[in-house]
Design a protein around this motif. Structure first.
Motif, PDB file in Angstrom:
ATOM      1  N   ALA A  66       0.829  -1.210   0.000  1.00 38.31           N
ATOM      2  CA  ALA A  66       0.000   0.000   0.000  1.00 38.31           C
ATOM      3  C   ALA A  66       0.863   1.261   0.000  1.00 38.31           C
ATOM      4  N   ALA A  67       1.961   1.232   0.740  1.00 39.53           N
ATOM      5  CA  ALA A  67       2.861   2.391   0.783  1.00 39.53           C
ATOM      6  C   ALA A  67       3.459   2.682  -0.587  1.00 39.53           C
ATOM      7  N   ALA A  68       3.516   1.659  -1.445  1.00 39.77           N
ATOM      8  CA  ALA A  68       4.057   1.818  -2.798  1.00 39.77           C
ATOM      9  C   ALA A  68       2.952   1.991  -3.839  1.00 39.77           C
ATOM     10  N   GLY A  69       1.712   2.150  -3.382  1.00 37.24           N
ATOM     11  CA  GLY A  69       0.600   2.303  -4.309  1.00 37.24           C
ATOM     12  C   GLY A  69       0.205   1.002  -4.976  1.00 37.24           C
ATOM     13  N   ALA A  70       0.421  -0.105  -4.284  1.00 35.83           N
ATOM     14  CA  ALA A  70       0.128  -1.427  -4.836  1.00 35.83           C
ATOM     15  C   ALA A  70      -0.768  -2.197  -3.874  1.00 35.83           C
ATOM     16  N   GLY A  71      -1.207  -3.358  -4.322  1.00 38.34           N
ATOM     17  CA  GLY A  71      -2.019  -4.242  -3.493  1.00 38.34           C
ATOM     18  C   GLY A  71      -1.675  -5.687  -3.796  1.00 38.34           C
ATOM     19  N   PHE A  72      -2.300  -6.587  -3.091  1.00 37.63           N
ATOM     20  CA  PHE A  72      -2.047  -8.011  -3.301  1.00 37.63           C
ATOM     21  C   PHE A  72      -2.322  -8.433  -4.749  1.00 37.63           C
ATOM     22  N   GLU A  73      -3.231  -7.747  -5.418  1.00 39.20           N
ATOM     23  CA  GLU A  73      -3.547  -8.098  -6.798  1.00 39.20           C
ATOM     24  C   GLU A  73      -2.373  -7.847  -7.748  1.00 39.20           C
ATOM     25  N   HIS A  74      -1.399  -7.069  -7.307  1.00 43.97           N
ATOM     26  CA  HIS A  74      -0.230  -6.765  -8.128  1.00 43.97           C
ATOM     27  C   HIS A  74       0.940  -7.719  -7.894  1.00 43.97           C
ATOM     28  N   LEU A  75       0.794  -8.652  -6.951  1.00 43.00           N
ATOM     29  CA  LEU A  75       1.898  -9.559  -6.647  1.00 43.00           C
ATOM     30  C   LEU A  75       2.251 -10.427  -7.846  1.00 43.00           C
ATOM     31  N   ALA A  76       3.540 -10.458  -8.154  1.00 38.40           N
ATOM     32  CA  ALA A  76       4.031 -11.325  -9.216  1.00 38.40           C
ATOM     33  C   ALA A  76       4.762 -12.528  -8.630  1.00 38.40           C
ATOM     34  N   LYS A  77       5.412 -12.357  -7.460  1.00 36.85           N
ATOM     35  CA  LYS A  77       6.239 -13.434  -6.892  1.00 36.85           C
ATOM     36  C   LYS A  77       6.347 -13.284  -5.392  1.00 36.85           C
ATOM     37  N   LEU A  78       6.217 -14.403  -4.699  1.00 34.19           N
ATOM     38  CA  LEU A  78       6.465 -14.478  -3.256  1.00 34.19           C
ATOM     39  C   LEU A  78       7.536 -15.534  -3.017  1.00 34.19           C
ATOM     40  N   THR A  79       8.438 -15.242  -2.108  1.00 32.85           N
ATOM     41  CA  THR A  79       9.397 -16.243  -1.658  1.00 32.85           C
ATOM     42  C   THR A  79       9.186 -16.422  -0.163  1.00 32.85           C
ATOM     43  N   VAL A  80       8.862 -17.632   0.232  1.00 31.01           N
ATOM     44  CA  VAL A  80       8.529 -17.974   1.616  1.00 31.01           C
ATOM     45  C   VAL A  80       9.708 -18.714   2.236  1.00 31.01           C
ATOM     46  N   PHE A  81      10.130 -18.248   3.401  1.00 33.13           N
ATOM     47  CA  PHE A  81      11.171 -18.918   4.168  1.00 33.13           C
ATOM     48  C   PHE A  81      10.551 -19.360   5.489  1.00 33.13           C
ATOM     49  N   VAL A 122       8.654 -17.544  10.250  1.00 36.05           N
ATOM     50  CA  VAL A 122       8.256 -17.292   8.864  1.00 36.05           C
ATOM     51  C   VAL A 122       8.810 -15.947   8.409  1.00 36.05           C
ATOM     52  N   GLU A 123       9.333 -15.916   7.194  1.00 32.23           N
ATOM     53  CA  GLU A 123       9.715 -14.661   6.534  1.00 32.23           C
ATOM     54  C   GLU A 123       9.282 -14.784   5.084  1.00 32.23           C
ATOM     55  N   ILE A 124       8.705 -13.711   4.549  1.00 32.78           N
ATOM     56  CA  ILE A 124       8.248 -13.729   3.160  1.00 32.78           C
ATOM     57  C   ILE A 124       8.672 -12.432   2.482  1.00 32.78           C
ATOM     58  N   GLU A 125       9.295 -12.573   1.306  1.00 30.82           N
ATOM     59  CA  GLU A 125       9.605 -11.404   0.495  1.00 30.82           C
ATOM     60  C   GLU A 125       8.676 -11.405  -0.706  1.00 30.82           C
ATOM     61  N   ALA A 126       8.422 -10.215  -1.231  1.00 31.01           N
ATOM     62  CA  ALA A 126       7.435 -10.081  -2.295  1.00 31.01           C
ATOM     63  C   ALA A 126       7.956  -9.201  -3.418  1.00 31.01           C
ATOM     64  N   TYR A 127       7.459  -9.488  -4.605  1.00 35.92           N
ATOM     65  CA  TYR A 127       7.745  -8.703  -5.790  1.00 35.92           C
ATOM     66  C   TYR A 127       6.401  -8.441  -6.461  1.00 35.92           C
ATOM     67  N   ALA A 128       6.140  -7.196  -6.794  1.00 39.23           N
ATOM     68  CA  ALA A 128       4.875  -6.819  -7.424  1.00 39.23           C
ATOM     69  C   ALA A 128       5.149  -5.973  -8.658  1.00 39.23           C
ATOM     70  N   VAL A 129       4.186  -5.949  -9.553  1.00 36.37           N
ATOM     71  CA  VAL A 129       4.247  -5.104 -10.733  1.00 36.37           C
ATOM     72  C   VAL A 129       2.956  -4.286 -10.779  1.00 36.37           C
ATOM     73  N   VAL A 130       3.110  -2.960 -10.809  1.00 40.20           N
ATOM     74  CA  VAL A 130       1.978  -2.050 -10.779  1.00 40.20           C
ATOM     75  C   VAL A 130       1.892  -1.355 -12.140  1.00 40.20           C
ATOM     76  N   PRO A 131       0.706  -1.330 -12.740  1.00 42.35           N
ATOM     77  CA  PRO A 131       0.571  -0.637 -14.017  1.00 42.35           C
ATOM     78  C   PRO A 131       0.969   0.836 -13.890  1.00 42.35           C
ATOM     79  N   GLU A 132       1.563   1.365 -14.937  1.00 41.91           N
ATOM     80  CA  GLU A 132       1.870   2.782 -14.979  1.00 41.91           C
ATOM     81  C   GLU A 132       0.552   3.555 -15.057  1.00 41.91           C
ATOM     82  N   ALA A 133       0.578   4.817 -14.651  1.00 45.17           N
ATOM     83  CA  ALA A 133      -0.625   5.652 -14.698  1.00 45.17           C
ATOM     84  C   ALA A 133      -1.247   5.592 -16.094  1.00 45.17           C
ATOM     85  N   GLY A 134      -2.555   5.427 -16.132  1.00 43.60           N
ATOM     86  CA  GLY A 134      -3.271   5.381 -17.403  1.00 43.60           C
ATOM     87  C   GLY A 134      -3.351   3.994 -18.013  1.00 43.60           C
TER      88      GLY A 134
END
Length: 137
Positions: A66-81, A122-134
């Motif tokens: 959310a701080a990056a203007g994204a949400g769970f719907e933008h997640l492309a990859k999770l790495t779970v440890f 548990v530790e999880i890192e995430a990678y998301a892709v957010v559409p550009e404006a428009g």
């Protein structure tokens, strides 16, 4: 048009379940550092309880996105440890609560000997892709 294309089960690959084998995206990239079960004061949540920790971790990921203007719907990859592979069912429960099944990111899960502080399960890192404006997602 920027979007995430999720390919759950490519031909010749075993069925994936709750994650996608392939996610293709274009747009603004968001990298979330590994999140652990610390609350906003830095205190451990759910000592000895993998489900409570996983819920806190996914909550933290949601706040970071959310701080990056994204949400769970933008997640492309999770790495779970996890410190014990037996914790994966708890992680999956928290995952389903946070993400549902509509936005299955690519995923990896790894058992590690330990995390950076005793008590963390548990530790999880995430990678998301957010559409550009428009652009639509």
């Amino acid at each position: 048009m920027s979007q995430l294309v999720r390919i759950g089960d490519p031909a010749g690959v075993a069925p994936s379940g709750r994650y996608s084998h392939v996610v293709v995206g274009s747009g603004r990239q968001v990298f979330v550092s590994g999140q652990v079960a610390f609350d906003e004061q830095g205190k451990l949540v759910g000592e000895g309880d993998a489900l409570a920790q996983a819920r806190q971790v996914f909550g933290n990921i949601g706040r970071c996105l959310a701080a990056a203007g994204a949400g769970f719907e933008h997640l492309a990859k999770l790495t779970v440890f996890v410190t014990d592979i037996g914790y994966l069912p708890a992680v999956r429960t928290a995952w389903d609560e946070a993400l549902g099944s509509a936005h299955a990111p690519a995923s990896s899960a790894v058992q590690v000997a330990g995390l950076f502080q005793p008590g963390l399960l548990v530790e999880i890192e995430a990678y998301a892709v957010v559409p550009e404006a428009g652009q639509s997602s």
